[in-house]
Design a protein around this motif. Sequence first.
Motif, PDB file in Angstrom:
ATOM      1  N   GLU A 162      46.496  -1.233 -47.898  1.00 42.36           N
ATOM      2  CA  GLU A 162      45.077  -1.648 -48.330  1.00 42.36           C
ATOM      3  C   GLU A 162      45.231  -2.979 -49.266  1.00 42.36           C
ATOM      4  O   GLU A 162      44.334  -3.933 -49.220  1.00 42.36           O
ATOM      5  N   CYS A 163      46.209  -2.941 -50.199  1.00 44.97           N
ATOM      6  CA  CYS A 163      46.467  -4.154 -51.078  1.00 44.97           C
ATOM      7  C   CYS A 163      46.654  -5.332 -50.436  1.00 44.97           C
ATOM      8  O   CYS A 163      46.046  -6.271 -50.692  1.00 44.97           O
ATOM      9  N   ARG A 164      47.507  -5.139 -49.378  1.00 45.54           N
ATOM     10  CA  ARG A 164      47.951  -6.402 -48.675  1.00 45.54           C
ATOM     11  C   ARG A 164      46.868  -6.928 -47.830  1.00 45.54           C
ATOM     12  O   ARG A 164      46.850  -8.095 -47.562  1.00 45.54           O
ATOM     13  N   ALA A 165      46.377  -6.015 -47.185  1.00 45.08           N
ATOM     14  CA  ALA A 165      45.123  -6.461 -46.306  1.00 45.08           C
ATOM     15  C   ALA A 165      44.184  -7.164 -47.084  1.00 45.08           C
ATOM     16  O   ALA A 165      43.384  -7.955 -46.419  1.00 45.08           O
ATOM     17  N   SER A 166      43.773  -6.644 -48.462  1.00 48.89           N
ATOM     18  CA  SER A 166      42.966  -7.614 -49.147  1.00 48.89           C
ATOM     19  C   SER A 166      43.449  -8.833 -49.885  1.00 48.89           C
ATOM     20  O   SER A 166      42.714  -9.355 -50.630  1.00 48.89           O
ATOM     21  N   GLY A 167      44.662  -9.042 -49.386  1.00 47.74           N
ATOM     22  CA  GLY A 167      45.373 -10.227 -49.856  1.00 47.74           C
ATOM     23  C   GLY A 167      45.949 -10.387 -51.482  1.00 47.74           C
ATOM     24  O   GLY A 167      46.252 -11.063 -52.202  1.00 47.74           O
ATOM     25  N   ILE A 168      45.955  -9.039 -51.821  1.00 44.11           N
ATOM     26  CA  ILE A 168      46.235  -8.726 -53.276  1.00 44.11           C
ATOM     27  C   ILE A 168      47.893  -8.195 -53.401  1.00 44.11           C
ATOM     28  O   ILE A 168      48.229  -7.205 -52.678  1.00 44.11           O
ATOM     29  N   GLU A 169      48.817  -9.236 -53.931  1.00 40.05           N
ATOM     30  CA  GLU A 169      50.097  -8.880 -53.996  1.00 40.05           C
ATOM     31  C   GLU A 169      50.560  -8.395 -55.512  1.00 40.05           C
ATOM     32  O   GLU A 169      51.570  -7.620 -55.660  1.00 40.05           O
ATOM     33  N   ASN A 170      49.766  -8.640 -56.487  1.00 37.37           N
ATOM     34  CA  ASN A 170      50.059  -7.961 -57.799  1.00 37.37           C
ATOM     35  C   ASN A 170      49.539  -6.515 -57.997  1.00 37.37           C
ATOM     36  O   ASN A 170      48.583  -6.318 -58.168  1.00 37.37           O
ATOM     37  N   ILE A 171      50.517  -5.643 -57.737  1.00 41.80           N
ATOM     38  CA  ILE A 171      50.316  -4.304 -57.986  1.00 41.80           C
ATOM     39  C   ILE A 171      51.002  -3.563 -58.775  1.00 41.80           C
ATOM     40  O   ILE A 171      52.424  -3.887 -59.072  1.00 41.80           O
ATOM     41  N   SER A 172      50.532  -2.641 -59.659  1.00 39.86           N
ATOM     42  CA  SER A 172      51.106  -2.067 -60.706  1.00 39.86           C
ATOM     43  C   SER A 172      50.577  -0.797 -60.660  1.00 39.86           C
ATOM     44  O   SER A 172      49.864  -0.090 -59.872  1.00 39.86           O
ATOM     45  N   LEU A 173      51.228   0.380 -61.363  1.00 43.37           N
ATOM     46  CA  LEU A 173      51.091   1.690 -61.573  1.00 43.37           C
ATOM     47  C   LEU A 173      51.607   2.213 -63.103  1.00 43.37           C
ATOM     48  O   LEU A 173      52.535   1.495 -63.493  1.00 43.37           O
ATOM     49  N   GLU A 174      51.303   3.380 -63.369  1.00 36.19           N
ATOM     50  CA  GLU A 174      51.891   4.046 -64.612  1.00 36.19           C
ATOM     51  C   GLU A 174      52.649   5.114 -63.847  1.00 36.19           C
ATOM     52  O   GLU A 174      52.090   5.977 -62.997  1.00 36.19           O
ATOM     53  N   PHE A 187      45.309  16.384 -46.123  1.00 36.92           N
ATOM     54  CA  PHE A 187      45.030  17.620 -45.670  1.00 36.92           C
ATOM     55  C   PHE A 187      46.247  18.353 -44.594  1.00 36.92           C
ATOM     56  O   PHE A 187      46.588  17.471 -43.859  1.00 36.92           O
ATOM     57  N   ASP A 188      46.521  19.424 -44.913  1.00 33.27           N
ATOM     58  CA  ASP A 188      47.198  20.313 -43.843  1.00 33.27           C
ATOM     59  C   ASP A 188      46.253  21.058 -43.307  1.00 33.27           C
ATOM     60  O   ASP A 188      45.759  22.047 -43.823  1.00 33.27           O
ATOM     61  N   ASP A 189      45.725  20.707 -42.001  1.00 31.00           N
ATOM     62  CA  ASP A 189      44.566  21.176 -41.285  1.00 31.00           C
ATOM     63  C   ASP A 189      43.263  20.927 -42.211  1.00 31.00           C
ATOM     64  O   ASP A 189      43.006  19.848 -42.779  1.00 31.00           O
ATOM     65  N   ASP A 190      42.883  22.246 -42.854  1.00 30.58           N
ATOM     66  CA  ASP A 190      41.649  22.226 -44.040  1.00 30.58           C
ATOM     67  C   ASP A 190      41.971  22.116 -45.195  1.00 30.58           C
ATOM     68  O   ASP A 190      41.458  22.280 -46.115  1.00 30.58           O
ATOM     69  N   THR A 191      43.578  22.201 -45.740  1.00 29.82           N
ATOM     70  CA  THR A 191      44.004  22.632 -46.905  1.00 29.82           C
ATOM     71  C   THR A 191      44.410  21.394 -47.681  1.00 29.82           C
ATOM     72  O   THR A 191      45.167  20.421 -47.132  1.00 29.82           O
ATOM     73  N   PHE A 192      43.783  21.061 -48.872  1.00 31.55           N
ATOM     74  CA  PHE A 192      44.146  19.888 -49.797  1.00 31.55           C
ATOM     75  C   PHE A 192      45.791  19.804 -50.079  1.00 31.55           C
ATOM     76  O   PHE A 192      45.927  20.890 -50.390  1.00 31.55           O
ATOM     77  N   ALA A 193      46.285  18.833 -49.640  1.00 27.00           N
ATOM     78  CA  ALA A 193      47.668  18.769 -49.798  1.00 27.00           C
ATOM     79  C   ALA A 193      48.164  17.649 -50.845  1.00 27.00           C
ATOM     80  O   ALA A 193      48.871  17.676 -51.671  1.00 27.00           O
ATOM     81  N   GLY A 194      47.365  16.555 -50.693  1.00 24.73           N
ATOM     82  CA  GLY A 194      47.502  15.473 -51.976  1.00 24.73           C
ATOM     83  C   GLY A 194      46.478  14.368 -51.878  1.00 24.73           C
ATOM     84  O   GLY A 194      45.468  14.360 -50.969  1.00 24.73           O
ATOM     85  N   ALA A 195      46.848  13.388 -52.702  1.00 21.74           N
ATOM     86  CA  ALA A 195      45.707  12.217 -52.548  1.00 21.74           C
ATOM     87  C   ALA A 195      46.454  10.952 -53.397  1.00 21.74           C
ATOM     88  O   ALA A 195      47.388  11.068 -54.034  1.00 21.74           O
ATOM     89  N   GLY A 196      45.834   9.863 -53.192  1.00 23.24           N
ATOM     90  CA  GLY A 196      46.131   9.035 -53.936  1.00 23.24           C
ATOM     91  C   GLY A 196      45.130   7.738 -53.932  1.00 23.24           C
ATOM     92  O   GLY A 196      44.307   7.941 -52.984  1.00 23.24           O
ATOM     93  N   GLY A 197      44.962   6.747 -54.860  1.00 26.41           N
ATOM     94  CA  GLY A 197      44.034   5.738 -54.892  1.00 26.41           C
ATOM     95  C   GLY A 197      44.607   4.317 -55.336  1.00 26.41           C
ATOM     96  O   GLY A 197      45.543   4.518 -56.119  1.00 26.41           O
ATOM     97  N   VAL A 198      43.681   3.430 -55.278  1.00 24.95           N
ATOM     98  CA  VAL A 198      44.139   1.958 -55.858  1.00 24.95           C
ATOM     99  C   VAL A 198      42.784   1.610 -56.092  1.00 24.95           C
ATOM    100  O   VAL A 198      41.709   1.594 -55.600  1.00 24.95           O
ATOM    101  N   SER A 199      42.787   0.899 -57.341  1.00 21.28           N
ATOM    102  CA  SER A 199      41.724   0.339 -57.785  1.00 21.28           C
ATOM    103  C   SER A 199      41.917  -1.466 -57.908  1.00 21.28           C
ATOM    104  O   SER A 199      42.961  -1.854 -58.195  1.00 21.28           O
ATOM    105  N   PHE A 200      41.038  -1.996 -57.406  1.00 19.32           N
ATOM    106  CA  PHE A 200      41.124  -3.531 -57.346  1.00 19.32           C
ATOM    107  C   PHE A 200      40.231  -4.135 -58.634  1.00 19.32           C
ATOM    108  O   PHE A 200      39.217  -3.596 -58.874  1.00 19.32           O
TER     109      PHE A 200
END
Length: 157
Positions: A117-129, A62-75
Motif C-alpha cells: 500500500e505504501c509503495r503504491a502510494s509512492g511512499i518509500e519512507n516507512i517506519s514503525l515501533e 480472519f480465519d473464516d469468521d474468527t478474528f485472527a489479526g490486524a495491521g495498519g499504516v498511517s500516512f
Amino acid sequence: MNLIYKKATLDDIDFLTESRIEVLLAANKLPADTDMQEVRDASYEYYKRALADGTHVAYLVFDDDTFAGAGGVSFYQVMPTYHNPSGWKAYIMNMYTRPEYRRNGIAYKTLDLLIQECRASGIENISLEATSMGRPLYEKYGFVGMKDEMELPAMRV
C-alpha cells in the motif's frame, strides 16, 4: 485454517475500533477490564476521518469468521527533504496476531500488504515501533534500527 485478508473500509469501523482496543490491551499488558473508553472514542473518530481521506489503511485477518489479526499504516506529511522530496511518510501500526494464530505467517503477510500500500502510494519512507516480540519479524522483512531519532516522552499527570 481458511485465512482471509480484508482491506478495511468505513463499514468495518466498529470492528476496527474494537480490534484496536484488543491490540492496545495486549501490547501494553493491561487487564481486560481497563477503562479504554477515551481511547475507544478517539480511535473511532480517527478511523472515521483517516479511512475516508486515505491517510490510513488497515487490514483485518480472519480465519473464516474468527478474528485472527490486524495491521495498519498511517500516512502523514512533513517538510520535504533532499531524501524525501514529497515529505510523505508512512508509519506501520496496530500489528497484531492473536496468540492461537501466531507462527503461521499472518503478521508477515499483513506487513507485506501494508508495504505494498505504501509503495503504491509512492511512499518509500516507512517506519514503525517494534516490540521485542515483533522485532525479528520486522528485521526479517528488512527494517533496520534508527540511530539518529529521539523522542521526548509524554508526561502523564
